[in-house]
Design a protein around this motif. Structure first.
Motif, PDB file in Angstrom:
ATOM      1  N   VAL A  66      69.183  35.446  80.290  1.00 13.37           N
ATOM      2  CA  VAL A  66      69.211  37.032  80.340  1.00 13.37           C
ATOM      3  C   VAL A  66      68.292  37.615  81.332  1.00 13.37           C
ATOM      4  O   VAL A  66      67.111  37.370  81.008  1.00 13.37           O
ATOM      5  CB  VAL A  66      69.257  37.515  78.840  1.00 13.37           C
ATOM      6  CG1 VAL A  66      68.875  39.169  78.975  1.00 13.37           C
ATOM      7  CG2 VAL A  66      70.332  37.340  78.089  1.00 13.37           C
ATOM      8  N   ASN A  67      68.833  38.534  82.150  1.00  8.36           N
ATOM      9  CA  ASN A  67      68.008  39.360  83.076  1.00  8.36           C
ATOM     10  C   ASN A  67      68.024  40.836  82.539  1.00  8.36           C
ATOM     11  O   ASN A  67      69.380  41.365  82.676  1.00  8.36           O
ATOM     12  CB  ASN A  67      68.134  39.113  84.588  1.00  8.36           C
ATOM     13  CG  ASN A  67      67.789  37.828  84.999  1.00  8.36           C
ATOM     14  OD1 ASN A  67      66.729  37.390  84.469  1.00  8.36           O
ATOM     15  ND2 ASN A  67      68.694  37.180  85.481  1.00  8.36           N
ATOM     16  N   ALA A 113      62.498  43.501  83.356  1.00  9.41           N
ATOM     17  CA  ALA A 113      61.852  43.570  82.100  1.00  9.41           C
ATOM     18  C   ALA A 113      62.163  42.278  81.557  1.00  9.41           C
ATOM     19  O   ALA A 113      60.918  41.893  80.847  1.00  9.41           O
ATOM     20  CB  ALA A 113      62.244  44.579  81.420  1.00  9.41           C
ATOM     21  N   LEU A 114      62.975  41.590  81.655  1.00  6.40           N
ATOM     22  CA  LEU A 114      63.182  40.214  80.888  1.00  6.40           C
ATOM     23  C   LEU A 114      63.725  39.326  82.075  1.00  6.40           C
ATOM     24  O   LEU A 114      64.795  39.650  82.708  1.00  6.40           O
ATOM     25  CB  LEU A 114      64.657  40.284  79.850  1.00  6.40           C
ATOM     26  CG  LEU A 114      63.864  40.975  78.578  1.00  6.40           C
ATOM     27  CD1 LEU A 114      65.221  41.223  77.754  1.00  6.40           C
ATOM     28  CD2 LEU A 114      62.736  40.397  77.775  1.00  6.40           C
ATOM     29  N   THR A 156      60.614  45.265  73.040  1.00  4.62           N
ATOM     30  CA  THR A 156      61.440  46.363  73.058  1.00  4.62           C
ATOM     31  C   THR A 156      62.399  46.191  73.987  1.00  4.62           C
ATOM     32  O   THR A 156      63.702  46.418  73.792  1.00  4.62           O
ATOM     33  CB  THR A 156      60.819  47.829  73.449  1.00  4.62           C
ATOM     34  OG1 THR A 156      59.697  47.771  72.397  1.00  4.62           O
ATOM     35  CG2 THR A 156      61.653  49.005  73.325  1.00  4.62           C
ATOM     36  N   SER A 157      62.331  45.382  75.086  1.00  8.13           N
ATOM     37  CA  SER A 157      63.478  44.951  76.186  1.00  8.13           C
ATOM     38  C   SER A 157      64.302  44.320  75.595  1.00  8.13           C
ATOM     39  O   SER A 157      65.437  44.308  75.504  1.00  8.13           O
ATOM     40  CB  SER A 157      62.720  44.505  77.420  1.00  8.13           C
ATOM     41  OG  SER A 157      61.930  45.294  78.194  1.00  8.13           O
ATOM     42  N   LEU A 158      63.853  43.261  74.496  1.00  2.00           N
ATOM     43  CA  LEU A 158      64.749  42.429  73.709  1.00  2.00           C
ATOM     44  C   LEU A 158      65.540  43.282  72.782  1.00  2.00           C
ATOM     45  O   LEU A 158      66.849  42.976  72.762  1.00  2.00           O
ATOM     46  CB  LEU A 158      64.015  41.241  73.262  1.00  2.00           C
ATOM     47  CG  LEU A 158      64.699  40.261  72.450  1.00  2.00           C
ATOM     48  CD1 LEU A 158      66.123  39.613  73.199  1.00  2.00           C
ATOM     49  CD2 LEU A 158      64.081  39.068  71.836  1.00  2.00           C
ATOM     50  N   LEU A 172      73.147  44.178  81.218  1.00  2.00           N
ATOM     51  CA  LEU A 172      72.388  42.845  81.697  1.00  2.00           C
ATOM     52  C   LEU A 172      72.636  42.667  83.101  1.00  2.00           C
ATOM     53  O   LEU A 172      73.766  43.040  83.474  1.00  2.00           O
ATOM     54  CB  LEU A 172      72.728  41.726  80.845  1.00  2.00           C
ATOM     55  CG  LEU A 172      72.603  41.765  79.388  1.00  2.00           C
ATOM     56  CD1 LEU A 172      73.273  40.348  78.907  1.00  2.00           C
ATOM     57  CD2 LEU A 172      71.224  42.066  78.965  1.00  2.00           C
ATOM     58  N   GLU A 173      71.756  42.153  83.879  1.00  2.00           N
ATOM     59  CA  GLU A 173      72.024  41.843  85.170  1.00  2.00           C
ATOM     60  C   GLU A 173      72.608  40.376  85.404  1.00  2.00           C
ATOM     61  O   GLU A 173      71.565  39.551  84.533  1.00  2.00           O
ATOM     62  CB  GLU A 173      70.812  41.955  85.940  1.00  2.00           C
ATOM     63  CG  GLU A 173      70.408  43.426  86.412  1.00  2.00           C
ATOM     64  CD  GLU A 173      69.343  43.811  87.421  1.00  2.00           C
ATOM     65  OE1 GLU A 173      69.200  42.756  88.230  1.00  2.00           O
ATOM     66  OE2 GLU A 173      69.230  44.905  87.619  1.00  2.00           O
ATOM     67  N   GLY A 174      73.237  40.113  86.212  1.00  2.00           N
ATOM     68  CA  GLY A 174      73.541  38.661  86.571  1.00  2.00           C
ATOM     69  C   GLY A 174      74.499  38.103  85.454  1.00  2.00           C
ATOM     70  O   GLY A 174      75.318  38.720  84.934  1.00  2.00           O
TER      71      GLY A 174
END
Length: 99
Positions: free
Chosen positions: A37-38, A48-49, A73-75, A85-87
């Motif tokens: 996860v990004n 952030a992740l 917090t990002s999670l 989510l990216e990617g």
């Protein structure tokens, strides 16, 4: 005024065409799988992740702790789908993809 707004929201159609509702028994076990996860809050900000991968068996008790800026917090934002989510990363609960 607020009652009219609630009625409007209740009549809204699903945002994603063809999305499927999970089974009535979901989640039955609570197994959480996060793979690659990004997450980025805005296009111009850094991730952030980054490539977060976690596998938590069902019925486990887990605490998320860390320093300021470590991604707690990002999670939570990723789990509640507040930001896309990216990617190619995925988050699944009992095999159901949250996206």
């Amino acid at each position: 005024m607020s009652v009219e707004r609630c009625n409007e929201y209740a009549k809204l159609t699903n945002e994603r065409e063809g999305s499927l509702d999970p089974p009535q028994s979901w989640p039955s076990n609570g197994a959480l799988r996060i793979e690659g996860v990004n997450l980025r809050y805005r296009p111009h900000l850094p991730l952030a992740l980054r490539q977060l991968t976690v596998d938590i068996p069902g019925r486990s008790k887990v605490a998320l702790v860390g320093r300021t800026g470590s991604g707690k917090t990002s999670l939570q934002s990723a789990l509640t789908c507040l930001y896309p989510l990216e990617g190619d990363g995925t988050i699944t609960i009992d095999g159901v993809d949250l996206s």
